[in-house]
Design an enzyme around this catalytic site. Structure first.
Site, PDB file in Angstrom:
ATOM      1  CD  GLU A 250      -8.418 -18.780   9.582  1.00  0.00           C
ATOM      2  OE1 GLU A 250      -9.477 -19.335   9.222  1.00  0.00           O
ATOM      3  OE2 GLU A 250      -7.445 -19.416  10.030  1.00  0.00           O
TER       4      GLU A 250
ATOM      5  CE  LYS B 294      -8.405 -20.554   5.891  1.00  0.00           C
ATOM      6  NZ  LYS B 294      -7.872 -21.913   6.128  1.00  0.00           N
TER       7      LYS B 294
END
Length: 289
Positions: A171, A207
């Site tokens: 992420e 993500k």
């Protein structure tokens, strides 16, 4: 679990607010700072909130295919069972937030803090039946040196995590309020693609912030080394987050604030479940649009 995350028609709930963001999460839930006097009381209150969420009738694998947990939540119980076990009984795949927060900004990015205990934490997660992990860093500016550093760090940590048989969610969040958001999106796409092309392990997950240009990350959705691309809400309120998400086919939600924003601890169970169910339905619809 792999099949559920790869093919499930739903989204991943982010229930992983950590120490620094917990007071804000509690405030949003209607609990002010004067309701607790130390960290233990604070974490007990946030655990009560999460327990109420994961035991709600609507929180199941039909629409919520996974949930990202804070370490204390992974270690805790809900409904008389360990949280990871309870989730999987409901068809919800458990993930664990493993990063230790952010460094100060250098070269337009905030790298993750050093994490010497990562291997021990991964071993504990495996023992508790957790499927994967999530780790967050932040891109504030379209700085090639900074973006390269952030992707290198994320993939190096992903390699450590994958060695334990866990699925890493990588992420590198782009700050949606950045004046250089679109440029940062494009640099990140380039760096992630390069890293994926040389990745030798099993597929990973990504993500990402919803891109300024809809569809920009389609090549990542289609990449053979990517199991699934999920999106954070990044500060968008739920209606706007869902609108932006629906513009990006193949990307599903992994929302936190946008999922929880209407929930209040003062609600009756009927009100709470109805509000949560409505949010889940809205985010699910955008994820499968």
């Amino acid at each position: 679990m792999l099949d559920q995350i790869k093919s499930g028609q739903g989204f991943i709930a982010a229930l992983d607010q950590s120490g620094g963001s917990t007071p804000k999460a509690l405030k949003g839930y209607g609990i002010e700072a004067d309701a607790f006097s130390n960290d233990e009381e604070m974490f007990a209150l946030i655990h009560d909130m999460r327990s109420r969420i994961v035991t709600a009738p609507c929180f199941n694998g039909d629409k919520v295919i996974g949930a990202i947990l804070f370490e204390r939540t992974m270690d805790g119980d809900a409904g008389g069972k360990p949280v990871p076990a309870l989730l999987w009984e409901r068809g919800v795949v458990p993930f664990l937030k493993v990063d230790k927060g952010l460094e100060d900004e250098i070269d337009g990015v905030q790298l993750m803090k050093a994490n010497p205990g990562l291997d021990d934490l991964c071993e504990r997660a495996v023992a508790k039946g957790v499927f994967g992990t999530k780790m967050r860093s932040v891109v504030n500016l379209a700085n090639p040196v900074g973006v390269n550093a952030i992707v290198e760090q994320q993939f190096a940590e992903a390699k450590r995590i994958a060695a334990h048989g866990l699925m890493p969610i990588i992420e590198p969040e782009v700050n949606i309020k950045s004046a250089e958001r679109d440029g940062a999106d494009r640099l990140l796409l380039q760096e992630i693609t390069t890293a994926l092309d040389s990745w030798e392990g099993a597929p990973v997950m990504l993500k990402l912030s919803l891109p300024a240009e809809a569809g920009l990350f389609q090549s990542l959705v289609d990449h053979p080394k990517v199991l699934r691309v999920v999106a954070l809400s990044g500060g968008f309120a739920r209606p706007e987050a869902c609108t932006e998400l629906a513009k990006n086919p193949g990307i599903i939600a992994s929302f936190s604030r946008a999922l929880l924003e209407d929930l209040r601890h003062q609600m009756s169970d009927e009100e709470f479940n109805a509000s949560l169910g409505g949010a889940i339905k809205e985010i699910h619809a955008a994820s499968v649009a």
